[in-house]
Design a protein around this motif. Structure first.
Motif, mmCIF file in Angstrom:
data_model
loop_
_atom_site.group_PDB
_atom_site.id
_atom_site.type_symbol
_atom_site.label_atom_id
_atom_site.label_comp_id
_atom_site.label_asym_id
_atom_site.label_seq_id
_atom_site.Cartn_x
_atom_site.Cartn_y
_atom_site.Cartn_z
ATOM 1 N N ALA A 192 0.853 -1.185 0.000
ATOM 2 C CA ALA A 192 0.000 0.000 0.000
ATOM 3 C C ALA A 192 0.891 1.238 0.000
ATOM 4 O O ALA A 192 2.113 1.132 -0.168
ATOM 5 C CB ALA A 192 -0.914 -0.014 1.224
ATOM 6 N N GLY A 193 0.266 2.404 0.192
ATOM 7 C CA GLY A 193 1.006 3.661 0.126
ATOM 8 C C GLY A 193 2.060 3.791 1.215
ATOM 9 O O GLY A 193 3.124 4.380 0.998
ATOM 10 N N ALA A 194 1.770 3.227 2.384
ATOM 11 C CA ALA A 194 2.727 3.354 3.483
ATOM 12 C C ALA A 194 4.055 2.693 3.109
ATOM 13 O O ALA A 194 5.128 3.259 3.347
ATOM 14 C CB ALA A 194 2.157 2.735 4.761
ATOM 15 N N THR A 245 2.964 16.570 -0.932
ATOM 16 C CA THR A 245 1.761 15.738 -0.904
ATOM 17 C C THR A 245 0.796 16.227 -1.976
ATOM 18 O O THR A 245 0.440 17.407 -1.999
ATOM 19 C CB THR A 245 1.092 15.814 0.482
ATOM 20 N N GLY A 264 -2.714 15.742 -2.897
ATOM 21 C CA GLY A 264 -3.953 15.185 -2.389
ATOM 22 C C GLY A 264 -3.798 14.896 -0.906
ATOM 23 O O GLY A 264 -3.607 13.746 -0.497
ATOM 24 N N ASP A 279 -1.496 4.993 -5.092
ATOM 25 C CA ASP A 279 -2.289 3.848 -4.643
ATOM 26 C C ASP A 279 -3.377 3.517 -5.668
ATOM 27 O O ASP A 279 -4.323 4.291 -5.835
ATOM 28 C CB ASP A 279 -2.999 4.186 -3.317
HETATM 29 C C1 PLP Z 1 -3.606 6.822 1.726
HETATM 30 C C2 PLP Z 1 -2.389 7.635 1.756
HETATM 31 C C3 PLP Z 1 -1.189 7.128 2.261
HETATM 32 C C4 PLP Z 1 -1.094 5.756 2.898
HETATM 33 O O1 PLP Z 1 -1.436 4.797 1.984
HETATM 34 P P1 PLP Z 1 -2.016 3.363 2.420
HETATM 35 O O2 PLP Z 1 -2.351 2.785 1.099
HETATM 36 O O3 PLP Z 1 -3.204 3.633 3.279
HETATM 37 O O4 PLP Z 1 -0.929 2.675 3.140
HETATM 38 C C5 PLP Z 1 -0.065 7.912 2.203
HETATM 39 N N1 PLP Z 1 -0.111 9.151 1.699
HETATM 40 C C6 PLP Z 1 -1.243 9.698 1.226
HETATM 41 C C7 PLP Z 1 -1.222 11.073 0.672
HETATM 42 C C8 PLP Z 1 -2.429 8.952 1.238
HETATM 43 O O5 PLP Z 1 -3.547 9.479 0.725
#
Ligand code: PLP
Length: 474
Positions: free
Chosen positions: A143-145, A237, A239, A295
Motif C-alpha cells: 500500500a502507500g505506506a 503531498t 492530495g 495507490d
Molecule cells: C492513503 C495515503 C497514504 C497511505 O497509503 P495506504 O495505502 O493507506 O498505506 C499515504 N499518503 C497519502 C497522501 C495517502 O492518501
C-alpha cells in the motif's frame, strides 16, 4: 480436508459468487456503518469451534453474515470517507484468480508473466506521470505506506551511500526531511522504520489553503544545516488526507533542485488527476520528482491493497534492497528485475493483476470518465452544501469537501461538528468524518470515493446533514 471434493467445490463456488453478487447489488440498501457491540462480536466469533469443524457452505454463510453486519461498507455509494473505493468488478475477479494461481513473486523466474505485467503497468503509469520511459522503474507495494517507506530508503541511500551498510550511525549528523504538517503520517512512521527517528521529519508551514508554503522551506533548510543536521529530502503531498489539496510541487521542485534534496511526490490519492486532461494541471511538476507514491486501491478503485512506488533512478532500488543469497533462484542472461532484489518484500502477492484486468476492460477512457464523474459529484456536493447554508472551507478541484455550519458560525467547534457527523453515521444512511485543517480549523469532511455515487446520493447526504444539524444544539 484442505482441498474439498469436486462436488463440494462446485456448491461452494456457486454460493460464493451468489454472495458476492448479492453484496454488489444490495449494499446500497444496507446501513453504511454498523452498530457495534464489541463483546457480542467477540462472543459470536468465538462460537466457531475448531474442535468441531463446519461444512464449507456453512462457513461461507457464517462469514458473509458477519461481514454484512460488522463493517463500514466502504463500497456503499453513501460512504464519503477516507479514499476507500468501491472495488471494480474486474479487480474482484483478478484477486480471486490470484488467490487460486497463487504466484510467488519474489523471483522473476517463478512468475515471468506476473512480473512482466507489473513492469508494464509501472512503465505506463510512470509515463503518465511524465517520467521518461528509459529511466522509470518501480514496483507494486502492499500500500502507500510501504511506497513512502521505500521512497525514504531510496532517498537515504542516494544521499548517503554509507547509510546502506552502516545505517544512520554512519552519517556525520542527523538526517532531516521536510513535509507539510498536512502530509500523511506514514512519512513519520517511515522515518522511524528507517532508524532516523520521527523527529527527522520537519514540518513545513502551510499557506492559507493548507498547502505547503515553498517560501518557508529555504530558511528551514538553512537553519538545519547551520545546526549540523543533514537535509536530504522533501515530500510534496498531492492530495492531502484532510483537505484533498495539492502542495505546489513545481515551486517545491525549484527549492529541492537548488538545495540538492530528493523530491518525493506522495500522490497516493491525487495522482489520479494525471489521467484526466482537465485535472492534470493540478499535478503539474510531478514529473520533476525523484520518486512517486501512488495507490491503485484509491482513485483507481481496485480492491486493497495495491500501492505503487516509482522512481526515475533506475538501478537505485537494487542498490537499496539487494542481498545475496545462495538459495534464491536468479534468472541469468535476461534483462529482468528480480523483485526480491528490488523491493522490501520476499513472498509477495500479485497485486498488479487487479489493476491490469480492470484497465484491460475499462481502458484509460473508462477510468477518465469514472474520475471525472467523482469530481463532478464533489462539485455538486459543494454547490448543494452552500445552498443549504453550509460553508465550504477547503479549495480543491478534487472531490474532498470540508465544511462547517454557516448558519451558526459561532458553533463550529470540533465537538459540535463531531456531534453532527456522529448523528449522520448513527442514522446508517451515510458515513462522513471530521478533521482539523492545518491543526486549527475544525471541519466536517465528506469525500466522494465511489464511482457509483449519484446526484441522488449527494442530495440525500445534504438532507441528512440538515436533519442532523437541526437535532444538535450548541
Ligand atoms: C492513503 C495515503 C497514504 C497511505 O497509503 P495506504 O495505502 O493507506 O498505506 C499515504 N499518503 C497519502 C497522501 C495517502 O492518501
Amino acid at each position: 480436508m484442505l482441498s474439498l471434493t469436486q462436488t463440494e467445490r462446485d456448491g461452494l463456488w456457486r454460493e460464493m459468487i451468489e454472495a458476492i453478487e448479492e453484496y454488489i447489488v444490495s449494499v446500497k440498501s444496507h446501513r453504511v456503518a454498523p452498530k457495534v457491540d464489541v463483546d457480542a462480536l467477540r462472543r459470536k466469533i468465538a462460537e466457531v469451534d475448531f474442535e468441531r469443524p463446519m461444512v464449507p457452505r456453512a462457513a461461507l454463510r457464517w462469514v458473509t453474515g458477519l461481514m454484512w453486519n460488522h463493517q463500514v461498507h466502504t463500497p456503499h455509494p453513501r460512504y464519503y470517507g477516507l479514499f476507500n473505493p468501491n472495488p471494480a468488478t474486474m479487480g474482484i475477479a483478478a484477486d480471486a484468480l490470484v488467490a487460486a494461481f497463487n504466484p510467488q513473486m519474489a523471483a522473476w523466474g517463478h512468475n515471468p508473466a506476473a512480473c512482466e505485467i507489473e513492469r508494464y503497468l509501472v512503465a505506463l503509469l510512470g509515463e503518465k506521470f511524465g517520467y521518461p520511459r528509459e529511466s522509470v522503474t518501480g514496483s507494486f507495494t502492499t500500500a502507500g505506506a510501504e511506497a513512502n517507506h521505500t521512497a525514504l530508503l531510496c532517498a537515504l541511500v542516494h544521499a548517503f551511500p554509507a547509510y546502506r551498510t552502516g545505517g544512520a550511525r554512519a552519517l556525520d549528523g542527523p538526517p532531516v526531511l521536510y513535509a507539510s504538517s498536512e502530509s500523511h503520517h506514514s512519512v513519520v512512521k517511515a522515518a522511524r522504520l528507517c532508524g532516523i527517528g520521527g523527529d527527522a521529519v520537519v514540518d513545513v508551514p502551510l499557506d492559507a489553503e493548507y498547502k505547503m508554503d515553498p517560501a518557508a522551506l529555504p530558511p528551514l533548510i538553512e537553519r538545519d544545516r547551520s545546526q549540523g543536521r543533514l537535509p536530504f529530502m522533501v515530500v510534496a503531498t498531492l492530495g492531502t488526507t484532510s483537505a484533498g489539496v495539492m502542495d505546489p510541487i513545481d515551486r517545491i521542485a525549484d527549492v529541492a533542485g537548488r538545495e540538492g534534496l530528493w523530491l518525493h511526490a506522495d500522490a497516493a490519492w491525487g495522482g489520479a488527476a494525471a489521467l484526466v486532461p482537465e485535472l492534470a494541471p493540478c499535478v503539474e511538476g510531478i514529473a520533476r520528482s525523484d520518486s512517486i507514491t501512488f495507490d491503485a486501491h484509491k482513485f483507481l478503485s481496485v480492491p486493497m491493497g495495491a500501492g505503487m512506488f516509482f522512481t526515475r533512478h533506475r538501478g537505485l532500488p537494487e542498490r537499496v534492497f539487494a542481498v545475496d543469497t545462495g538459495y534464491m533462484p536468479l534468472t541469468r542472461g535476461e534483462p529482468v528485475e528480480e523483485p526480491h532484489r528490488t523491493t522490501m518484500q520476499w513472498s509477495r502477492r500479485f497485486a498488479g493483476l487487479k489493476l491490469f484486468m480492470s484497465l484491460a476492460v475499462a481502458g484509460w477512457k473508462g477510468y477518465e470518465e469514472a474520475i471525472r464523474h467523482q469530481t463532478a459529484m464533489g462539485d455538486l456536493l459543494r454547490e448543494r452544501l452552500r445552498a443549504a447554508d453550509w460553508q465550504v472551507v477547503n479549495r480543491t478541484p478534487l472531490p474532498t469537501v470540508c465544511f462547517s455550519d454557516a448558519r451558526d458560525p459561532g458553533g463550529n467547534g470540533l465537538e459540535r461538528l463531531r456531534c453532527i457527523s456522529d448523528a449522520v453515521i448513527a442514522s446508517g444512511r451515510a458515513w462522513i468524518s471530521t478533521t482539523t485543517l492545518g491543526g486549527r480549523v475544525p471541519a466536517i469532511r465528506a469525500c466522494v470515493t465511489n464511482y457509483a455515487t449519484s446526484a441522488d446520493d449527494i442530495g440525500a447526504l445534504v438532507a441528512d446533514l440538515d436533519a442532523a444539524r437541526a437535532g444538535v444544539s450548541r
